[in-house]
Enzyme design. Structure first.
Site, PDB file in Angstrom:
ATOM      1  N   LYS A 182     -12.819  49.391 -28.031  1.00 47.23           N
ATOM      2  CA  LYS A 182     -11.485  49.735 -27.495  1.00 47.23           C
ATOM      3  C   LYS A 182     -11.400  49.118 -26.105  1.00 47.23           C
ATOM      4  O   LYS A 182     -11.964  49.618 -25.145  1.00 47.23           O
ATOM      5  CB  LYS A 182     -11.356  51.254 -27.403  1.00 47.23           C
ATOM      6  CG  LYS A 182      -9.950  51.834 -27.401  1.00 47.23           C
ATOM      7  CD  LYS A 182      -8.999  51.358 -26.343  1.00 47.23           C
ATOM      8  CE  LYS A 182      -9.010  52.099 -25.033  1.00 47.23           C
ATOM      9  NZ  LYS A 182      -8.110  51.476 -24.032  1.00 47.23           N
ATOM     10  N   GLY A 236     -16.161  52.630 -17.086  1.00 50.63           N
ATOM     11  CA  GLY A 236     -14.874  52.902 -16.447  1.00 50.63           C
ATOM     12  C   GLY A 236     -15.056  53.873 -15.299  1.00 50.63           C
ATOM     13  O   GLY A 236     -16.152  54.014 -14.744  1.00 50.63           O
ATOM     14  N   THR A 240     -12.940  59.547 -15.916  1.00 49.97           N
ATOM     15  CA  THR A 240     -12.724  59.293 -17.340  1.00 49.97           C
ATOM     16  C   THR A 240     -14.040  59.480 -18.090  1.00 49.97           C
ATOM     17  O   THR A 240     -14.075  60.059 -19.184  1.00 49.97           O
ATOM     18  CB  THR A 240     -12.193  57.863 -17.573  1.00 49.97           C
ATOM     19  OG1 THR A 240     -11.276  57.510 -16.554  1.00 49.97           O
ATOM     20  CG2 THR A 240     -11.525  57.733 -18.921  1.00 49.97           C
ATOM     21  N   GLY A 241     -15.119  59.011 -17.501  1.00 49.53           N
ATOM     22  CA  GLY A 241     -16.432  59.115 -18.143  1.00 49.53           C
ATOM     23  C   GLY A 241     -16.853  60.559 -18.355  1.00 49.53           C
ATOM     24  O   GLY A 241     -17.420  60.920 -19.400  1.00 49.53           O
ATOM     25  N   GLU A 258     -21.280  53.942 -17.745  1.00 46.85           N
ATOM     26  CA  GLU A 258     -21.374  53.028 -16.588  1.00 46.85           C
ATOM     27  C   GLU A 258     -20.122  53.275 -15.767  1.00 46.85           C
ATOM     28  O   GLU A 258     -19.015  52.890 -16.173  1.00 46.85           O
ATOM     29  CB  GLU A 258     -21.419  51.574 -17.079  1.00 46.85           C
ATOM     30  CG  GLU A 258     -22.661  51.223 -17.871  1.00 46.85           C
ATOM     31  CD  GLU A 258     -23.883  51.047 -16.989  1.00 46.85           C
ATOM     32  OE1 GLU A 258     -23.720  50.691 -15.805  1.00 46.85           O
ATOM     33  OE2 GLU A 258     -24.998  51.280 -17.473  1.00 46.85           O
ATOM     34  N   CYS A 292     -17.408  47.138  -9.836  1.00 50.49           N
ATOM     35  CA  CYS A 292     -18.005  48.462  -9.675  1.00 50.49           C
ATOM     36  C   CYS A 292     -19.105  48.468  -8.624  1.00 50.49           C
ATOM     37  O   CYS A 292     -19.319  49.455  -7.935  1.00 50.49           O
ATOM     38  CB  CYS A 292     -18.547  48.943 -11.007  1.00 50.49           C
ATOM     39  SG  CYS A 292     -19.600  47.733 -11.816  1.00 50.49           S
TER      40      CYS A 292
HETATM   41  P1  NDP Z   1     -10.673  53.778 -16.628  1.00 53.63           P
HETATM   42  O1  NDP Z   1     -11.674  54.869 -16.630  1.00 53.63           O
HETATM   43  O2  NDP Z   1      -9.285  54.092 -16.258  1.00 53.63           O
HETATM   44  O3  NDP Z   1     -10.580  53.114 -18.080  1.00 53.63           O
HETATM   45  C1  NDP Z   1     -11.712  52.571 -18.723  1.00 53.63           C
HETATM   46  C2  NDP Z   1     -11.456  52.531 -20.208  1.00 53.63           C
HETATM   47  O4  NDP Z   1     -11.358  53.863 -20.706  1.00 53.63           O
HETATM   48  C3  NDP Z   1     -10.141  51.852 -20.603  1.00 53.63           C
HETATM   49  O5  NDP Z   1     -10.311  51.174 -21.826  1.00 53.63           O
HETATM   50  C4  NDP Z   1      -9.216  53.046 -20.770  1.00 53.63           C
HETATM   51  O6  NDP Z   1      -8.094  52.774 -21.570  1.00 53.63           O
HETATM   52  C5  NDP Z   1     -10.159  54.024 -21.429  1.00 53.63           C
HETATM   53  N1  NDP Z   1      -9.751  55.414 -21.357  1.00 53.63           N
HETATM   54  C6  NDP Z   1      -8.944  56.017 -20.454  1.00 53.63           C
HETATM   55  N2  NDP Z   1      -8.811  57.341 -20.743  1.00 53.63           N
HETATM   56  C7  NDP Z   1      -9.550  57.565 -21.865  1.00 53.63           C
HETATM   57  C8  NDP Z   1      -9.801  58.705 -22.659  1.00 53.63           C
HETATM   58  N3  NDP Z   1      -9.277  59.906 -22.371  1.00 53.63           N
HETATM   59  N4  NDP Z   1     -10.606  58.584 -23.736  1.00 53.63           N
HETATM   60  C9  NDP Z   1     -11.156  57.400 -24.044  1.00 53.63           C
HETATM   61  N5  NDP Z   1     -10.946  56.260 -23.328  1.00 53.63           N
HETATM   62  C10 NDP Z   1     -10.157  56.353 -22.246  1.00 53.63           C
HETATM   63  O7  NDP Z   1     -11.272  52.623 -15.723  1.00 53.63           O
HETATM   64  P2  NDP Z   1     -10.570  51.256 -15.289  1.00 53.63           P
HETATM   65  O8  NDP Z   1     -10.198  50.488 -16.523  1.00 53.63           O
HETATM   66  O9  NDP Z   1      -9.527  51.547 -14.275  1.00 53.63           O
HETATM   67  O10 NDP Z   1     -11.791  50.463 -14.630  1.00 53.63           O
HETATM   68  C11 NDP Z   1     -12.163  50.604 -13.309  1.00 53.63           C
HETATM   69  C12 NDP Z   1     -13.317  51.575 -13.174  1.00 53.63           C
HETATM   70  O11 NDP Z   1     -14.411  51.129 -13.959  1.00 53.63           O
HETATM   71  C13 NDP Z   1     -13.850  51.678 -11.769  1.00 53.63           C
HETATM   72  O12 NDP Z   1     -14.121  53.021 -11.474  1.00 53.63           O
HETATM   73  C14 NDP Z   1     -15.150  50.897 -11.829  1.00 53.63           C
HETATM   74  O13 NDP Z   1     -16.095  51.263 -10.866  1.00 53.63           O
HETATM   75  C15 NDP Z   1     -15.604  51.209 -13.205  1.00 53.63           C
HETATM   76  N6  NDP Z   1     -16.567  50.200 -13.643  1.00 53.63           N
HETATM   77  C16 NDP Z   1     -17.902  50.521 -13.737  1.00 53.63           C
HETATM   78  C17 NDP Z   1     -18.842  49.566 -14.053  1.00 53.63           C
HETATM   79  C18 NDP Z   1     -20.306  49.882 -14.132  1.00 53.63           C
HETATM   80  O14 NDP Z   1     -21.058  49.066 -14.644  1.00 53.63           O
HETATM   81  N7  NDP Z   1     -20.772  51.018 -13.640  1.00 53.63           N
HETATM   82  C19 NDP Z   1     -18.440  48.180 -14.303  1.00 53.63           C
HETATM   83  C20 NDP Z   1     -17.036  47.949 -14.141  1.00 53.63           C
HETATM   84  C21 NDP Z   1     -16.133  48.931 -13.846  1.00 53.63           C
HETATM   85  P3  NDP Z   1      -6.712  52.291 -20.881  1.00 53.63           P
HETATM   86  O15 NDP Z   1      -6.982  50.967 -20.297  1.00 53.63           O
HETATM   87  O16 NDP Z   1      -5.777  52.261 -22.019  1.00 53.63           O
HETATM   88  O17 NDP Z   1      -6.355  53.311 -19.837  1.00 53.63           O
END
Ligand code: NDP
Length: 491
Positions: A182, A236, A240-241, A258, A292
């Site tokens: 997804k 993400g 959300t995680g 992550e 991130c």
């Molecule tokens: P989000 O948490 O908003 O979204 C990440 C993914 O989760 C997207 O595909 C999103 O869908 C999906 N999502 C959102 N809500 C739900 C839910 N309730 N159930 C299941 N899936 C869901 O993160 P961002 O996309 O804004 O990314 C930025 C974040 O990611 C930053 O915090 C960054 O630090 C982190 N990140 C961490 C990394 C690591 O390796 N530790 C690497 C890169 C980024 P949709 O897009 O449709 O909202």
């Protein structure tokens, strides 16, 4: 924006294409937007919960019935071919990535090529997932195996949509699992296009790879909540995680998380200043700060603070913002107008609570896109939101420290623990501080170098589990002990 040498006219992609049978989508359309120009990049149908159900069903069936899980040689061949397909398509994929995400074309090419390398690393590991045998007594023998988990749901963010996809997908497939992906709703087209050659491989059994596009709250939730998804690999935001983990907890399904970061980049007075200045820029402004591991908190020893910040300010002001498809551009837009507003709100708060030490100038011919001037902010309290929260944009906070103890105390003053940087010429100190900081990756006299071979992941609220390296494939396996009694009376 009119057509230029770097930006030929664009016809929006329409997905899924007829040959994309791995992507099921019977729901309403979603359009993605180029953050540089506001143009439509792609129009995609979205996947309904019923589509997710169908994809998970196919994955479960393929996992149970196909040779895939028991044949590492096939998995290796498929993944090696996939790496080659990504390389061969680098120009098209990188252009699509830049249009959909906004990162510079150089970084986009690097992302596609790094993804190919990551896939190749795990293609090799598909044939080396060895177990152990143990002599447990005269007639007692143990064989410990690594087995695939089953169906893995992979949820990705928009900032590095290809590398962050394959660093979960490649080890999950190499270990013999079936996967349903997804992608983030801001970058689905580049994800689908990057998955297409893998899905088309004649040796990949139908159902082993699926893709569902749509909002996190609907499509993502359907995937996370599905009882036949045995593991969720989520990348993400921390909030959300946490929600994903709670949802998976009901059925005690496995998660790998992550998450966010607020990484300290620590400069000691004895560091090589030129290298540390360049390192600090790269640490925070890569992907316009939307990474991130961004070294978004600069901690600098007081005795060199003025000189160091002066040099960094000069380099920040000179950064070239512009169209990310132009190879001379150093800083592209942030991913969306919404992200631009959020980051600018932080900069405004910084202006009120502290001092703006420098900001890059916005050139007159800058496109009307989601640009944010890279900015250094000092004079902030330790508990300021700018110092504590992940901004995910080109904003660097600057704090001074008197000695090593204070440096470590400031570095540790965060709920996150993803990465850290240390700049020093004292090896003992590099070792001491590197050990003292709670972070999954600590870069010493360098920053933002990633290797397929080396694990990444978070301490504290930055995540659970590890990706990349040997641990990265172990995450996608269960350990099984087969125990034999070979007493002659039994055989
Ligand atoms: P989000 O948490 O908003 O979204 C990440 C993914 O989760 C997207 O595909 C999103 O869908 C999906 N999502 C959102 N809500 C739900 C839910 N309730 N159930 C299941 N899936 C869901 O993160 P961002 O996309 O804004 O990314 C930025 C974040 O990611 C930053 O915090 C960054 O630090 C982190 N990140 C961490 C990394 C690591 O390796 N530790 C690497 C890169 C980024 P949709 O897009 O449709 O909202």
């Amino acid at each position: 924006m009119s057509e230029t040498r770097h930006r030929p006219d664009w016809t929006p992609l329409r997905l899924p294409a007829a040959d994309h049978s791995f992507f099921l989508a019977g729901g309403p359309e979603l359009a993605t937007t180029d953050p540089t120009t506001g143009e439509t990049v792609a129009v995609l149908a979205t996947s309904t919960p019923a589509d997710v159900e169908e994809l998970v069903g196919r994955a479960r069936h393929a996992f149970r019935t196909a040779r895939w899980r028991n044949d590492g040689a096939i998995r290796a061949r498929v993944l090696f071919r996939y790496a080659e397909a990504l390389r061969a398509d680098v120009d098209r994929l990188a252009t699509l990535l830049t249009r959909e995400q906004g990162k510079t074309i150089g970084e986009a090419r690097n992302e596609v090529l790094s993804s190919a390398e990551m896939v190749e690393f795990y293609a090799g590991m598909a044939r080396t997932l060895y177990g152990r045998s143990i002599a447990l007594g005269d007639h007692a023998h143990g064989v410990v195996l690594r087995e695939p988990i089953g169906v893995v749901g992979i949820i990705t963010p928009w900032n590095w949509p290809l590398v962050l996809l394959v660093r979960a997908l490649a080890p999950a497939l190499a270990a013999g699992n079936a996967c349903v992906v997804k992608p983030a709703s801001l970058t689905p087209a580049v994800t689908v296009e990057a998955l297409a050659p893998l899905a088309a491989d004649p040796d990949l059994p139908d159902g082993i790879l699926g893709c569902a596009v749509g909002s996190g709250g609907v499509t993502g939730d359907a995937l996370v909540g599905h009882p036949d998804v045995h593991m969720i690999a989520f990348t993400g935001e921390t909030g959300t995680g946490v929600g994903v983990m709670k949802r998976a907890a009901d059925d005690l399904r496995k998660v790998s998380l992550e998450l966010g970061g607020k990484s300290p980049n620590i400069v000691f007075a004895d560091a090589r200043m030129d290298k540390a200045v360049e390192g600090a820029l790269n640490a925070v402004f890569t992907t316009t700060g939307q990474i991130c591991t961004a070294g978004s908190r600069l901690l600098v020893e007081e005795s060199v603070r003025e000189e160091f910040v002066g040099r960094l300010a000069e380099r920040t002001r000179a950064l070239r913002l512009g169209d990310p498809l132009d190879p001379s551009t150093q800083i592209g837009p942030v991913v969306s107008r919404g992200q631009q507003r959020e980051v600018n709100d932080y900069i405004e708060l910084g202006r009120k609570e502290g001092d703006i030490l420098a900001a890059a100038s916005l050139p007159d011919d800058l496109p009307e896109g989601a640009f944010v001037a890279p900015t250094l902010v000092g004079g902030l309290a330790r508990d300021s939101r700018l110092v504590q929260e992940e901004i995910f944009g080109p904003v660097l906070t600057v704090q001074g420290f008197a000695d090593e103890d204070e440096a470590v105390a400031l570095a540790e003053d965060t709920e996150f623990g993803l990465a850290a940087g240390i700049w020093t010429t004292d090896l003992d100190r590099a070792w001491r501080v590197g050990r003292a900081v709670s972070a999954g990756t600590v870069w010493i006299n360098t920053y933002h170098h990633f290797y397929g071979e080396a694990e990444v992941g978070g301490f504290k609220k930055s995540g659970l589990g590890r990706q990349q390296g040997v641990e990265g494939i172990a995450e996608f396996t269960e350990t099984k002990h087969l125990n034999f009694d070979s007493s002659p009376t039994l055989w």
